[in-house]
Enzyme design. Structure first.
Site, PDB file in Angstrom:
ATOM      1  N   ASP A   1       2.419   4.169   8.172  1.00  0.00           N
ATOM      2  CA  ASP A   1       3.599   4.387   7.358  1.00  0.00           C
ATOM      3  C   ASP A   1       4.452   3.117   7.470  1.00  0.00           C
ATOM      4  O   ASP A   1       4.236   2.305   8.372  1.00  0.00           O
ATOM      5  CB  ASP A   1       4.347   5.618   7.882  1.00  0.00           C
ATOM      6  CG  ASP A   1       5.693   5.780   7.243  1.00  0.00           C
ATOM      7  OD1 ASP A   1       5.747   5.784   6.004  1.00  0.00           O
ATOM      8  OD2 ASP A   1       6.696   5.878   7.985  1.00  0.00           O
TER       9      ASP A   1
ATOM     10  N   ASP B   1       8.436   2.580   6.414  1.00  0.00           N
ATOM     11  CA  ASP B   1       9.842   2.745   6.810  1.00  0.00           C
ATOM     12  C   ASP B   1       9.957   3.727   7.980  1.00  0.00           C
ATOM     13  O   ASP B   1       9.453   4.844   7.919  1.00  0.00           O
ATOM     14  CB  ASP B   1      10.658   3.259   5.618  1.00  0.00           C
ATOM     15  CG  ASP B   1      10.543   2.322   4.411  1.00  0.00           C
ATOM     16  OD1 ASP B   1      10.322   1.116   4.611  1.00  0.00           O
ATOM     17  OD2 ASP B   1      10.674   2.820   3.273  1.00  0.00           O
TER      18      ASP B   1
ATOM     19  N   GLY C   1      17.220   4.767   5.180  1.00  0.00           N
ATOM     20  CA  GLY C   1      17.130   5.624   3.991  1.00  0.00           C
ATOM     21  C   GLY C   1      17.042   4.761   2.757  1.00  0.00           C
ATOM     22  O   GLY C   1      17.942   3.979   2.482  1.00  0.00           O
TER      23      GLY C   1
ATOM     24  N   CYS D   1       3.202   5.087  -3.237  1.00  0.00           N
ATOM     25  CA  CYS D   1       3.465   6.133  -4.235  1.00  0.00           C
ATOM     26  C   CYS D   1       4.886   5.946  -4.739  1.00  0.00           C
ATOM     27  O   CYS D   1       5.841   6.053  -3.970  1.00  0.00           O
ATOM     28  CB  CYS D   1       3.328   7.523  -3.627  1.00  0.00           C
ATOM     29  SG  CYS D   1       4.065   8.785  -4.713  1.00  0.00           S
TER      30      CYS D   1
ATOM     31  N   HIS E   1       6.413   7.790  -6.996  1.00  0.00           N
ATOM     32  CA  HIS E   1       6.856   8.996  -7.710  1.00  0.00           C
ATOM     33  C   HIS E   1       7.852   9.824  -6.892  1.00  0.00           C
ATOM     34  O   HIS E   1       7.855   9.779  -5.668  1.00  0.00           O
ATOM     35  CB  HIS E   1       5.638   9.861  -8.063  1.00  0.00           C
ATOM     36  CG  HIS E   1       4.586   9.110  -8.809  1.00  0.00           C
ATOM     37  ND1 HIS E   1       3.374   8.740  -8.247  1.00  0.00           N
ATOM     38  CD2 HIS E   1       4.596   8.599 -10.068  1.00  0.00           C
ATOM     39  CE1 HIS E   1       2.659   8.058  -9.142  1.00  0.00           C
ATOM     40  NE2 HIS E   1       3.381   7.951 -10.248  1.00  0.00           N
TER      41      HIS E   1
HETATM   42 MG   LIG Z   1       8.555   6.775   7.454  1.00  0.00          MG
HETATM   43 ZN   LIG Z   2       2.538   9.242  -6.409  1.00  0.00          ZN
END
Ligand SMILES: [Mg+2]
Ligand SMILES: [Zn+2]
Length: 179
Positions: free
Chosen positions: A8, A10, A18, A87, A89
């Site tokens: 991952d 962040d 954030g 992603c 979205h």
């Molecule tokens: Mg994260």
């Molecule tokens: Zn997506």
């Protein structure tokens, strides 16, 4: 076949306040370079949900500018990220690439000849752990980033809950030979 670690971004690699996308906000955790160097016998990937794009908070170009800077800084420190999967979205779009959907891991499996069973997912959100489980990989849940906050929401069981990326890297090295 190759082994991979799917990271991952962040809250795992960089500090996450954030919706992190401004290049001036890029700040690595202290142990990132040293930890990822230890995993150099794995192919390293970033898999990141960037719903801020879908929500209109920032653009794909903003994301890319930030991510390019991050990947470049890693490479200047001897760490090669094979590919970043993003992603863009919002959850409402019900796409098939948002974690914990496994689409990007299946793409990496094909493109880079990855053995998912011998691979790992590391992240600070329960969906990172679920992603690992769904893909037949192993996972480590980090208490950095949002990890502490979402700990009770874990639905799949990680191999380890770690306080830091360096703890996670150490665990992977120790447990890498068992299959
Ligand atoms: Mg994260
Ligand atoms: Zn997506």
């Amino acid at each position: 076949m190759n082994k991979a670690v799917f990271l991952d971004r962040d809250g795992t690699i960089n500090i996450d306040e954030g919706y992190t996308y401004k290049t001036e906000d890029l700040e690595f955790y202290d142990d990132v370079f040293e930890s990822l160097k230890k995993l150099s016998h794995f192919k390293l990937f970033i898999v990141t949900n960037q719903s801020g794009i879908g929500r209109g908070y920032y653009s794909y170009e903003d994301f890319k500018r930030f991510n390019d800077k991050l990947v470049l800084a890693l490479s200047e420190n001897g760490i090669n990220i094979e590919k970043t999967y993003c992603c863009p979205h919002s959850p409402e779009e019900n796409c098939d690439c948002r974690k914990p959907n496994i689409r990007y891991l299946k793409e990496a499996e094909k493109e880079f000849d990855i053995d998912l069973k011998r691979s790992w997912v590391i992240g600070d959100h329960p969906h990172d752990v679920t992603l690992g489980k769904n893909a037949g990989a192993r996972s480590i849940y980090l208490l950095t980033g949002h990890g502490q906050k979402h700990r009770e929401d874990l639905s799949a069981k990680p191999e380890l809950i770690a306080n830091s990326l360096s703890e996670a890297a150490e665990f992977i090295i120790q447990n890498d030979n068992h299959n």
